[in-house]
Write a protein that holds these residues in place. Structure first.
Motif: not given
Length: 497
Positions: A479-492
């Motif tokens: 996010x600090x690099x300004x990524x335009x495409x989202x990446x979603x994370x879900x633990x368990x």
């Protein structure tokens, strides 16, 4: 029946008598109303707070302030109440932890059970989990020795549980089509007999009319030749694709070559219509998304309900039909069997005991493990066996797992930058599927029209914190690099399919 609410109220009353506070989290507003009434009857007015979205922001904020200031030391509410600031917490309790309503869909997507477990450990208070069924996570708490089981003896269970029947060999000998029929002869017999003594509950997995069609011969889903979308039957008897809108005048099954179609999943509205024609003198009531009934009187009636919306009958239902069991068991999900058993046993618990004539008919393959667990009324045994199998395969809750999804390029970039623990195992990537209506199947699924992929990252027990830290660091750097495409994370993630 609603007796579980009184049991929770007694636990809260004992906690307040000891001078400490209590917090109860339940799945929905109907359950809150039952616990609220039980607490009011036991403790009197003004001794507890109710925290639900239905109360409105002003009343909810007043209740929250009363809890925060310590003037009220008992709270009952839905999922968000897990963070209620109860003073000197002595008890945290959760009812039906397998209900999907306990899982917050928004980041960081906490589950009420996990939050209450953390609060119990932090505040050194009691933790109480209750349900008609048993989740694998609850079984793990007992297996690990962290929790102790509170279950009735087999004789007591048999005395209060209804008789559960399935489509067995004897029924097949009398009716060869019983296994394929949506309502076999045994179901009609139980309905007729039940209506002589009271209301009959009919549980249907889907609402609506006829959401899906399938080949009558091999039951393969009927798909459009142009876009592979699902085909549905129109009022004029024609077939039409629900995605592209094209008519299908000459459909045939690509699997077996058959030309006949059948309803793959008949909705609650269609079921109510068919039962109304079969029993014209009996009132038919429906309970589902559009209108959820809370109670029904103790009078002959057919109550058609979707799972989770079953109303409580005064005196209990005389009988219950659990239809289309294959639809719930056939879901491509790790929890399909556990969830089907939870929904079945929740509906069956509303039926009168076997001694009072209560009967439940499960229209599903009788040899399957969840069906046998329902017949024996043994959800704990089912959960223990599921836990053992997941331990062999390394699936949660024995291991810790994270689901990471996004467009292929962004996902690959994220995985390359993440400094995962040395014992991490990456599974995938695989395409993320969407529903036939174009909506995401679960949190983290792609918006309509986008192609996403997903990987599962698995670590053994003890490495969960390291995995979470690595994913958090990689996401922050991205996010600090300004990524335009989202990446979603879900633990368990609660569902893996």
């Amino acid at each position: 029946g609603p007796g579980w609410a009184e049991e929770l109220a007694r636990a809260v009353g004992a906690t307040l008598a000891s001078g400490r506070g209590a917090l109860v989290v339940v799945p929905d507003g109907r359950a809150v109303s039952r616990v609220d009434a039980a607490l009011t009857s036991l403790l009197g007015e003004g001794r507890h707070a109710v925290l639900t979205a239905e109360a409105g922001p002003e009343k909810r904020y007043r209740q929250w302030l009363a809890v925060r200031r310590g003037s009220v030391r008992a709270v009952v509410g839905t999922r968000a109440a897990m963070f209620a600031p109860v003073r000197d917490l002595g008890l945290v309790a959760i009812w039906d932890d397998g209900d999907g309503s306990h899982s917050e869909p928004h980041a960081p997507q906490p589950h009420a059970r996990e939050v209450l477990l953390l609060r119990a450990a932090h505040d050194k208070c009691a933790f109480l989990l209750g349900s008609w069924s048993c989740t694998v996570e609850a079984a793990q708490l007992v297996e690990s020795g962290w929790a102790l089981p509170l279950v009735a003896g087999r004789e007591q269970v048999r005395a209060v549980a209804p008789l559960v029947r399935t489509v067995g060999d004897g029924d097949l000998a009398r009716d060869e089509a019983a296994r394929a029929a949506r309502l076999p002869t045994i179901a009609w017999q139980v309905v007729r007999e039940g209506l002589r003594h009271g209301p009959v509950l009919v549980q249907v997995p889907r609402r609506g009319y006829v959401p899906r069609m399938a080949c009558a011969q091999c039951r393969a889903a009927a798909r459009c030749r142009h876009c592979a979308g699902p085909i549905e039957s129109q009022d004029a008897g024609t077939l039409r694709c629900t995605w592209c809108g094209r008519d299908e005048p000459a459909w045939h099954c690509p699997e077996c070559g058959g030309f006949r179609l059948r309803a793959q999943i008949v909705g609650a509205r269609r079921t109510a219509e068919e039962l109304g024609r079969a029993f014209p003198t009996v009132p038919v009531r429906t309970s589902g998304r559009e209108q959820v009934l809370d109670t029904v009187p103790d009078a002959p009636a057919l109550v058609v309900s979707t799972p989770g919306a079953e109303p409580v009958a005064d005196g209990g239902y005389a009988a219950a039909l659990l239809l289309d069991g294959w639809a719930m068991l056939g879901r491509p999900d790790l929890r399909a069997g556990e969830e089907a058993l939870r929904r079945w046993i929740g509906a069956a618990s509303l039926v009168r005991p076997q001694g009072a004539g209560g009967t439940v008919v499960a229209v599903a393959e009788p040899t399957l493990r969840p069906v046998q667990a329902l017949v024996r009324w043994d959800p704990v045994g089912h959960a223990v066996r599921e836990l053992a199998e997941r331990a062999e395969l390394g699936f949660p809750p024995v291991s810790r797992m994270a689901a990471v999804s996004g467009v292929p390029e962004a996902l690959a970039e994220f995985l390359a930058a993440a400094e995962l623990p040395g014992d991490a195992e990456v599974l995938g990537p695989v395409p993320v599927h969407v529903t036939e209506a174009g909506r995401p199947r679960r949190p983290g699924a792609p918006p309509p029209g986008e192609h996403w992929e997903r990987v599962l990252i698995r670590v053994p027990p003890g490495s969960g914190a390291a995995l979470a830290a690595a994913l958090k660091t990689a996401q922050a750097a991205r996010m600090a690099r300004g990524g335009s495409e989202p990446v979603r994370i879900r633990v368990d993630p609660p569902d893996i399919g």
